[in-house]
Design an enzyme around this catalytic site. Sequence first.
Site, PDB file in Angstrom:
ATOM      1  N   TYR A 144     -74.733  -8.588  19.181  1.00  0.00           N
ATOM      2  CA  TYR A 144     -73.423  -9.073  18.712  1.00  0.00           C
ATOM      3  C   TYR A 144     -73.036 -10.274  19.551  1.00  0.00           C
ATOM      4  CZ  TYR A 144     -68.335  -9.106  17.900  1.00  0.00           C
ATOM      5  OH  TYR A 144     -67.047  -9.457  17.595  1.00  0.00           O
ATOM      6  N   ASP A 239     -77.040 -14.906  25.610  1.00  0.00           N
ATOM      7  CA  ASP A 239     -75.634 -14.528  25.492  1.00  0.00           C
ATOM      8  C   ASP A 239     -75.363 -13.482  26.573  1.00  0.00           C
ATOM      9  OD1 ASP A 239     -73.124 -13.701  24.942  1.00  0.00           O
ATOM     10  OD2 ASP A 239     -73.475 -13.199  22.837  1.00  0.00           O
ATOM     11  N   LYS A 267     -65.769 -12.185  29.237  1.00  0.00           N
ATOM     12  CA  LYS A 267     -65.448 -10.923  29.907  1.00  0.00           C
ATOM     13  C   LYS A 267     -65.210 -11.084  31.419  1.00  0.00           C
ATOM     14  CE  LYS A 267     -66.899  -8.330  25.998  1.00  0.00           C
ATOM     15  NZ  LYS A 267     -67.982  -8.434  25.059  1.00  0.00           N
TER      16      LYS A 267
HETATM   17  C1  LIG Z   1     -67.874  -9.328  23.742  1.00  0.00           C
HETATM   18  C2  LIG Z   1     -69.045 -10.161  23.387  1.00  0.00           C
HETATM   19  C3  LIG Z   1     -68.898 -11.376  22.689  1.00  0.00           C
HETATM   20  C4  LIG Z   1     -67.590 -11.824  22.124  1.00  0.00           C
HETATM   21  O1  LIG Z   1     -66.639 -12.085  23.095  1.00  0.00           O
HETATM   22  P1  LIG Z   1     -65.077 -12.116  22.669  1.00  0.00           P
HETATM   23  O2  LIG Z   1     -64.387 -12.515  23.906  1.00  0.00           O
HETATM   24  O3  LIG Z   1     -64.766 -10.742  22.189  1.00  0.00           O
HETATM   25  O4  LIG Z   1     -64.960 -13.127  21.578  1.00  0.00           O
HETATM   26  C5  LIG Z   1     -70.017 -12.156  22.511  1.00  0.00           C
HETATM   27  N1  LIG Z   1     -71.225 -11.775  22.973  1.00  0.00           N
HETATM   28  C6  LIG Z   1     -71.405 -10.611  23.626  1.00  0.00           C
HETATM   29  C7  LIG Z   1     -72.751 -10.259  24.145  1.00  0.00           C
HETATM   30  C8  LIG Z   1     -70.324  -9.761  23.842  1.00  0.00           C
HETATM   31  O5  LIG Z   1     -70.524  -8.599  24.471  1.00  0.00           O
END
Ligand SMILES: *Cc1c(COP(=O)(O)O)cnc(C)c1O
Length: 438
Positions: A144, A239, A267
Amino acid sequence: MNQTNSKRIFSEALKLMPGGVNSPARAFGGVGGTPIVMDRGEGCFLFDADGNRYIDYVLSWGPMILGHQHPKVNAALNAAVARGTSFGAPTLAENRLAELVISMVPSIEKIRLVNSGTEATMSAIRLARGYTGRDRIVKFIGNYHGHVDSLLVAAGSAAATLGAPNSPGITRGTTADTILVPYNRPELAEAVFHEFGPTIAGIIVEPVAGNMGCVPGTSEFLKTLRKLTKDYGSLLIFDEVMSGFRVAKGGAQEYYGIIPDLTTLGKIIGGGLPVGAYGGRAEIMDYVIPVGKVYQAGTLSGNPLATAAGIATLSVILEDPRSFYDQIEQKTTMLANGLEKAAKDFKIHASVQHIGGMITIFFLGNEDTRIDHWDAASRCNKDLFAKFFWKLIEKGVYFPCSQFETMFLSTAHTEEIIEETIEKVRESFAEITGRTGF
Ligand SMILES: *Cc1c(COP(=O)(O)O)cnc(C)c1O
């Protein structure tokens, strides 16, 4: 447990917001029942609107690696508030946060701050396309990357829980250049590059997948991705919105010793405030406006409150990074061992998977022994997970409300708290199975 206020507040919320929430992961879609309305956090605890206390293993879905209301983060925020909350002009704090991230994350020479993980991944794939002059992006099933249109194709996380891998409102054109490949299957990634290699702008991958539960990439898989992108002139995008500053000081790229071309962060980098970032080699980053032509902007990007919380959080980590990550890992392993033993004692077919401060207990489908890709994850016993979740809630333990979300530990989780958690897990298993364990 009295949850009267939670229920009342949430029934109001249902009239005000779709599903009563501002992000679907909070809606309890995977476990049923009413989401618990939280009032405050302190250390490793959350307190709900009725004053009930929970040991928190969600940690705002990852960011709160120091626990809630860490004194140094609070102090930094208070100091920032006293100077003004947003200027839309350069600030010294942005340099400071950029320097910290560049010093910690091996692949990053230059960085751009944004406001969420979604913005980071959206901008990184735009940059990969702008830099290579190619259109196609490779993405893995069960990974994701936020709610970026072109990446919402069989996405994991909430999308998988809600059984809506493809969202209405996204045109076929938008996803036409996204190629989906199963995770941890290097030979399938190779096949895709043999066919489409010269047209692929980049690969975006969670090096440690956290959005189908905790599923670390294998070293062989990630090495293959590094080799393929190099051979074909495509960019490798890690990511690390979740794994960044969580599995190691320098994220998964440090843990595996594999350096991507671009990295996305979120995060933890915001210490509980809304921040994201993308960065990489300076030569690539200089394709971004105003030096280059790849457009990307943000009114509140590099916001003083967000940078203050981020700097404070990373600074605490950097006081003694080795012992910081050793401790988080040790506590996570302690919880993992307790969960594993509990599952065994109560004859529950499970796989406990963990790395750094990330951990998931998967209630396996019959034919599986471990989860390493989405097909296997999707076979998990979600009904058992839902029962387990609610048993723990009654006992004051807040696990993520989906089999496909990772649990997190913070420095505020003590060994006593982890022992208490394991005890409550055992009580829950006893109640669910009717067995006594031994
Ligand atoms: C949480 C997450 C996102 C999205 O981040 P948001 O701040 O919720 O837009 C993208 N990539 C990964 C791997 C994530 O865990």
